[in-house]
Every structure is written in C-alpha cells, then in structure tokens.
Design an enzyme around this catalytic site. Structure first.
Site, PDB file in Angstrom:
ATOM      1  N   ILE A   1     -30.066  44.843 -24.285  1.00  0.00           N
ATOM      2  CA  ILE A   1     -29.849  46.646 -23.788  1.00  0.00           C
ATOM      3  C   ILE A   1     -30.747  46.817 -24.769  1.00  0.00           C
ATOM      4  O   ILE A   1     -31.132  48.084 -24.944  1.00  0.00           O
ATOM      5  CB  ILE A   1     -28.461  47.173 -24.386  1.00  0.00           C
ATOM      6  CG1 ILE A   1     -28.061  47.986 -23.230  1.00  0.00           C
ATOM      7  CG2 ILE A   1     -28.159  47.013 -25.982  1.00  0.00           C
ATOM      8  CD1 ILE A   1     -26.495  48.520 -23.549  1.00  0.00           C
TER       9      ILE A   1
ATOM     10  N   THR B   1     -15.416  42.996 -25.204  1.00  0.00           N
ATOM     11  CA  THR B   1     -16.083  41.614 -25.037  1.00  0.00           C
ATOM     12  C   THR B   1     -15.819  40.833 -25.887  1.00  0.00           C
ATOM     13  O   THR B   1     -16.574  39.312 -25.493  1.00  0.00           O
ATOM     14  CB  THR B   1     -16.481  41.396 -23.587  1.00  0.00           C
ATOM     15  OG1 THR B   1     -17.662  41.545 -23.858  1.00  0.00           O
ATOM     16  CG2 THR B   1     -15.507  42.489 -22.275  1.00  0.00           C
TER      17      THR B   1
ATOM     18  N   ASP C   1     -24.073  46.207 -31.342  1.00  0.00           N
ATOM     19  CA  ASP C   1     -24.329  47.229 -32.960  1.00  0.00           C
ATOM     20  C   ASP C   1     -25.911  46.554 -33.881  1.00  0.00           C
ATOM     21  O   ASP C   1     -26.286  47.168 -34.355  1.00  0.00           O
ATOM     22  CB  ASP C   1     -22.828  46.918 -33.472  1.00  0.00           C
ATOM     23  CG  ASP C   1     -22.278  48.089 -34.246  1.00  0.00           C
ATOM     24  OD1 ASP C   1     -21.735  48.652 -34.801  1.00  0.00           O
ATOM     25  OD2 ASP C   1     -23.146  49.054 -34.249  1.00  0.00           O
TER      26      ASP C   1
HETATM   27  N1  APR Z   1     -27.610  43.689 -25.852  1.00  0.00           N
HETATM   28  C1  APR Z   1     -26.505  43.566 -24.685  1.00  0.00           C
HETATM   29  N2  APR Z   1     -25.063  42.646 -25.052  1.00  0.00           N
HETATM   30  C2  APR Z   1     -25.361  42.574 -25.611  1.00  0.00           C
HETATM   31  C3  APR Z   1     -26.316  42.092 -26.397  1.00  0.00           C
HETATM   32  C4  APR Z   1     -27.291  43.020 -26.531  1.00  0.00           C
HETATM   33  N3  APR Z   1     -28.338  42.920 -27.583  1.00  0.00           N
HETATM   34  N4  APR Z   1     -25.860  41.612 -28.277  1.00  0.00           N
HETATM   35  C5  APR Z   1     -24.376  40.714 -27.852  1.00  0.00           C
HETATM   36  N5  APR Z   1     -24.561  41.343 -26.611  1.00  0.00           N
HETATM   37  C6  APR Z   1     -22.978  41.534 -25.682  1.00  0.00           C
HETATM   38  C7  APR Z   1     -22.093  40.379 -26.142  1.00  0.00           C
HETATM   39  O1  APR Z   1     -22.676  39.773 -25.704  1.00  0.00           O
HETATM   40  C8  APR Z   1     -20.852  41.331 -25.511  1.00  0.00           C
HETATM   41  O2  APR Z   1     -20.701  40.802 -23.936  1.00  0.00           O
HETATM   42  O3  APR Z   1     -22.188  42.713 -26.347  1.00  0.00           O
HETATM   43  C9  APR Z   1     -20.860  43.086 -25.700  1.00  0.00           C
HETATM   44  C10 APR Z   1     -20.194  43.577 -26.802  1.00  0.00           C
HETATM   45  O4  APR Z   1     -19.798  42.144 -27.076  1.00  0.00           O
HETATM   46  P1  APR Z   1     -20.089  42.528 -29.402  1.00  0.00           P
HETATM   47  O5  APR Z   1     -21.586  43.764 -29.417  1.00  0.00           O
HETATM   48  O6  APR Z   1     -19.425  41.347 -30.149  1.00  0.00           O
HETATM   49  O7  APR Z   1     -18.317  43.978 -29.352  1.00  0.00           O
HETATM   50  P2  APR Z   1     -17.593  44.220 -29.237  1.00  0.00           P
HETATM   51  O8  APR Z   1     -16.693  43.213 -28.545  1.00  0.00           O
HETATM   52  O9  APR Z   1     -16.918  45.908 -28.317  1.00  0.00           O
HETATM   53  O10 APR Z   1     -16.666  43.877 -30.876  1.00  0.00           O
HETATM   54  C11 APR Z   1     -17.080  44.925 -30.906  1.00  0.00           C
HETATM   55  O11 APR Z   1     -18.294  43.675 -33.214  1.00  0.00           O
HETATM   56  O12 APR Z   1     -20.882  44.452 -33.863  1.00  0.00           O
HETATM   57  C12 APR Z   1     -19.076  44.833 -34.384  1.00  0.00           C
HETATM   58  O13 APR Z   1     -19.318  46.520 -35.426  1.00  0.00           O
HETATM   59  C13 APR Z   1     -19.416  45.668 -33.606  1.00  0.00           C
HETATM   60  O14 APR Z   1     -16.593  45.811 -35.340  1.00  0.00           O
HETATM   61  C14 APR Z   1     -17.525  46.331 -33.562  1.00  0.00           C
HETATM   62  C15 APR Z   1     -17.196  45.441 -32.965  1.00  0.00           C
END
Ligand code: APR
Length: 164
Positions: free
Chosen positions: A10, A117, A33
């Site tokens: 993303i 997710t 994030d």
């Molecule tokens: N681009 C697009 N999607 C991504 C990317 C990227 N660069 N990196 C990870 N993802 C996807 C993951 O594969 C997953 O499908 O984003 C989705 C959400 O995963 P997470 O990033 O782990 O977010 P979430 O499950 O909402 O958990 C949030 O994790 O990173 C920490 O600070 C954040 O505490 C919060 C928690």
C-alpha cells in the site's frame, strides 16, 4: 463509486489517501502501520503525536509526507476476541469513518489494507465481507476505492465478494 482489488504494498500506491491499520496510540507499530511510517518518514510520527490517539472504529487523517499518497487516514480496527464483543460493528465503523474522512479532505481515491486481519486476528473472510458491504453501502461518495490485499487468499476473498 468504483471498487477495485489489487495485491500490492500500500505504501507504493499513488492514490489520494491510504488507510493505515493503526493502534489506539497512533505512535506506530508493525505490519502495515510500520511500513507506512517507514515510507512516510519521521514527520508522520510527529503529526500523529499531535492527534492524541484514536478510538477503535474511529479514523483521523494526516498528510502523507514522503509517501506517494497525499493523505494517510489512520484507523484502529477491533482486536478479534471471538466475534461476540462488537467486533463486526467496530470494523464496519472503521470503513465508514475512513470514507467520511476521505470525503472531508477531498480525496477522490482511497486504498484500504485488510484492517484487523493481521496482528489483530480478525478472520480474513469475515473481514472482507464487512469491508465490501460497508464500502458498497457508502453511496454518497464519488471516491474510487482500492482494496489492497497483501496476500493471494485475501485478494481471492475480495474477488469472490465483488465478482461472484
Ligand atoms: N501493504 C498492504 N497491506 C499490508 C502491508 C503493506 N505494506 N503490510 C501488511 N499488510 C496487511 C497484512 O497482511 C494484513 O492483511 O495489512 C493487513 C492488516 O495487518 P496488520 O498490519 O497486522 O494490522 P492489524 O491486523 O489491523 O493490527 C494492527 O498491528 O502493526 C500493528 O500498530 C499496529 O497495533 C496495531 C496492529
């Protein structure tokens, strides 16, 4: 409003706004994030510090700084604890609030990761259904929506819902 699915990092997308799946502190983390903060540079963390955190289901917007996108819409998805603690409604609220923020700042294209997710453990199939249902119900906006999958199963979930 058009909805498209793409498998991508993303942080590389040149859309008006990308959505960050953050936590309540808005001070960064892992997953998407971490990727967004790395790509946006240190000014993003400075801007987030001024926001004073974010409630689950809410969304707050900052500039994109070093990212190709003009805006980052930070949202906090629910942590999955079995589905009986309001998680579906909180996840739907994330999508609704992010679309409202995109409309507010005049973003005509917005890219969503699969909120909750990853580290937050939300089952990908259920989360995809909530994403598509909430976005397609948001008729008021002219915004182009991009559902960004980071893996093939997530991409397949979205396609099964959008092109049955
Ligand atoms: N681009 C697009 N999607 C991504 C990317 C990227 N660069 N990196 C990870 N993802 C996807 C993951 O594969 C997953 O499908 O984003 C989705 C959400 O995963 P997470 O990033 O782990 O977010 P979430 O499950 O909402 O958990 C949030 O994790 O990173 C920490 O600070 C954040 O505490 C919060 C928690």
């Amino acid at each position: 409003m058009g909805v498209r699915v793409v498998q991508a990092d993303i942080t590389t997308l040149a859309v008006d706004a990308i959505v960050n799946a953050a936590n309540g502190t808005l001070l960064g983390g892992g997953g998407v994030d971490g990727a967004i903060h790395r790509a946006a540079g240190p000014r993003l963390l400075q801007a987030c510090r001024a926001l004073g955190g974010c409630d689950t289901g809410d969304a707050k917007t900052t500039p994109g700084f070093d990212l190709p996108s003009s805006w980052v819409i930070h949202t906090v998805g629910p942590i999955w604890t079995g589905g009986d603690h309001g998680e579906p409604a909180q996840l739907a609220s994330c999508y609704r609030r992010c679309l409202a923020e995109a409309d507010r700042v005049g973003a005509r294209s917005v890219a969503f990761p699969a909120i909750s997710t990853g580290a937050f453990g939300y089952p990908a199939t259920e989360a995809a259904a909530i994403a598509v249902e909430t976005i397609t119900a948001h008729r008021a906006t002219r915004t182009q929506v991009l559902l960004v999958a980071f893996d093939r199963p997530t991409e397949d979930h979205y396609h099964q819902l959008l092109d049955p």
